[in-house]
Design an enzyme around this catalytic site. Structure first.
Site, PDB file in Angstrom:
ATOM      1  N   GLY A  45       0.835  -1.194   0.000  1.00 48.90           N
ATOM      2  CA  GLY A  45       0.000   0.000   0.000  1.00 48.90           C
ATOM      3  C   GLY A  45       0.867   1.240   0.000  1.00 48.90           C
ATOM      4  O   GLY A  45       2.008   1.214   0.468  1.00 48.90           O
ATOM      5  N   GLN A  50       2.919  10.132   1.086  1.00 47.88           N
ATOM      6  CA  GLN A  50       4.215   9.468   1.237  1.00 47.88           C
ATOM      7  C   GLN A  50       5.187   9.802   0.110  1.00 47.88           C
ATOM      8  O   GLN A  50       6.383   9.561   0.235  1.00 47.88           O
ATOM      9  CB  GLN A  50       4.036   7.945   1.297  1.00 47.88           C
ATOM     10  CG  GLN A  50       3.370   7.476   2.583  1.00 47.88           C
ATOM     11  CD  GLN A  50       3.261   5.965   2.598  1.00 47.88           C
ATOM     12  OE1 GLN A  50       2.322   5.397   2.072  1.00 47.88           O
ATOM     13  NE2 GLN A  50       4.237   5.289   3.192  1.00 47.88           N
ATOM     14  N   CYS A  94       5.561   0.076   7.312  1.00 47.79           N
ATOM     15  CA  CYS A  94       5.225   1.227   6.468  1.00 47.79           C
ATOM     16  C   CYS A  94       6.444   1.588   5.645  1.00 47.79           C
ATOM     17  O   CYS A  94       7.558   1.593   6.169  1.00 47.79           O
ATOM     18  CB  CYS A  94       4.813   2.400   7.361  1.00 47.79           C
ATOM     19  SG  CYS A  94       4.368   3.877   6.446  1.00 47.79           S
ATOM     20  N   LEU A  95       6.233   1.885   4.369  1.00 44.56           N
ATOM     21  CA  LEU A  95       7.366   2.225   3.507  1.00 44.56           C
ATOM     22  C   LEU A  95       8.049   3.516   3.957  1.00 44.56           C
ATOM     23  O   LEU A  95       9.209   3.738   3.628  1.00 44.56           O
ATOM     24  CB  LEU A  95       6.908   2.347   2.046  1.00 44.56           C
ATOM     25  CG  LEU A  95       6.429   1.036   1.398  1.00 44.56           C
ATOM     26  CD1 LEU A  95       5.897   1.292  -0.004  1.00 44.56           C
ATOM     27  CD2 LEU A  95       7.552   0.004   1.369  1.00 44.56           C
ATOM     28  N   HIS A 136      -4.798   1.625   7.217  1.00 45.22           N
ATOM     29  CA  HIS A 136      -3.453   2.188   7.369  1.00 45.22           C
ATOM     30  C   HIS A 136      -3.226   3.295   6.326  1.00 45.22           C
ATOM     31  O   HIS A 136      -2.728   4.374   6.648  1.00 45.22           O
ATOM     32  CB  HIS A 136      -2.421   1.052   7.214  1.00 45.22           C
ATOM     33  CG  HIS A 136      -0.991   1.461   7.193  1.00 45.22           C
ATOM     34  ND1 HIS A 136      -0.066   0.987   8.095  1.00 45.22           N
ATOM     35  CD2 HIS A 136      -0.298   2.293   6.362  1.00 45.22           C
ATOM     36  CE1 HIS A 136       1.125   1.523   7.826  1.00 45.22           C
ATOM     37  NE2 HIS A 136       1.011   2.309   6.764  1.00 45.22           N
ATOM     38  N   GLU A 137      -3.624   3.021   5.074  1.00 42.23           N
ATOM     39  CA  GLU A 137      -3.393   4.002   4.001  1.00 42.23           C
ATOM     40  C   GLU A 137      -4.291   5.236   4.158  1.00 42.23           C
ATOM     41  O   GLU A 137      -3.842   6.363   3.933  1.00 42.23           O
ATOM     42  CB  GLU A 137      -3.600   3.364   2.622  1.00 42.23           C
ATOM     43  CG  GLU A 137      -2.669   2.199   2.293  1.00 42.23           C
ATOM     44  CD  GLU A 137      -1.203   2.464   2.599  1.00 42.23           C
ATOM     45  OE1 GLU A 137      -0.752   3.620   2.486  1.00 42.23           O
ATOM     46  OE2 GLU A 137      -0.496   1.514   2.974  1.00 42.23           O
ATOM     47  N   HIS A 140      -2.919   7.675   6.521  1.00 42.51           N
ATOM     48  CA  HIS A 140      -1.880   8.551   5.945  1.00 42.51           C
ATOM     49  C   HIS A 140      -2.497   9.845   5.415  1.00 42.51           C
ATOM     50  O   HIS A 140      -1.878  10.906   5.478  1.00 42.51           O
ATOM     51  CB  HIS A 140      -1.173   7.853   4.777  1.00 42.51           C
ATOM     52  CG  HIS A 140      -0.010   6.992   5.189  1.00 42.51           C
ATOM     53  ND1 HIS A 140       1.097   7.477   5.833  1.00 42.51           N
ATOM     54  CD2 HIS A 140       0.229   5.670   5.013  1.00 42.51           C
ATOM     55  CE1 HIS A 140       1.971   6.494   6.047  1.00 42.51           C
ATOM     56  NE2 HIS A 140       1.452   5.376   5.557  1.00 42.51           N
TER      57      HIS A 140
HETATM   58 NI    NI Z   1       2.329   3.467   5.598  1.00 46.08          NI
END
Ligand code: NI
Length: 172
Positions: A45, A50, A94-95, A136-137, A140
């Protein structure tokens, strides 16, 4: 085109993203870039903030079984319209917070409404990993990270670690 992913701490990751008014070719390209960046990372995701774009757009694909075709999803203005009382715990990552994983408790099922890349309204109930990932996304988009669910001390420890990582990366 691959886009660089911001690493926490970064004020752009803590900002509430703006809703999209119209789907444009530019936004469709952005969604394609985000999917490419997500698969390349690799991740399941990615949210526009991000990559430093303050817009309500997320992409995800939580298919992980061998032999099951990928399901790339791009959601414009995603919105959770229903959540189960039942919760589930997943070890999230998380990236934007590389190599850190922690258990987070969230509703086990969510119903999500969004505008698709096809310009149509979509609505679907997500379960399991998909439910966790989509929550989660969407977090963000509201400037919220999964570490915000952890105890302050743990969160501070992770933030310090990331600050150090960013310093090392900047030094090359
Ligand atoms: Ni994330």
């Amino acid at each position: 085109m691959l886009r660089p992913i911001l690493i926490h701490p970064d004020p752009r990751l803590q900002k509430k993203a703006a809703p999209l008014v119209d789907l444009s070719d530019e936004l469709r390209t952005l969604a394609d870039d985000m999917l490419e960046t997500m698969y390349d990372a690799p991740g399941i995701g990615l949210a526009a903030p991000q990559i430093g774009v303050s817009k309500r757009l997320i992409v995800l694909d939580c298919v992980k079984e061998e032999g099951v075709p990928p399901r790339p999803l791009a959601m414009f203005n995603p919105e959770i319209i229903g959540s189960s009382e039942e919760t589930s715990v997943y070890e999230e990552g998380c990236l934007s917070i590389p190599e850190i994983y922690a258990d987070v408790t969230r509703p086990a099922e969510v119903e999500v409404k969004w505008l698709g890349i096809d310009g149509n309204e979509h609505q679907e109930v997500f379960t399991d990993l998909w439910a966790t990932c989509v929550q989660h996304e969407i977090d963000h988009l509201d400037g919220k990270l999964f570490i915000d669910y952890l105890k302050p001390l743990k969160r501070q420890m992770i933030t310090r670690k990331m600050t150090k990582l960013k310093r090392e990366r900047a030094r090359g």
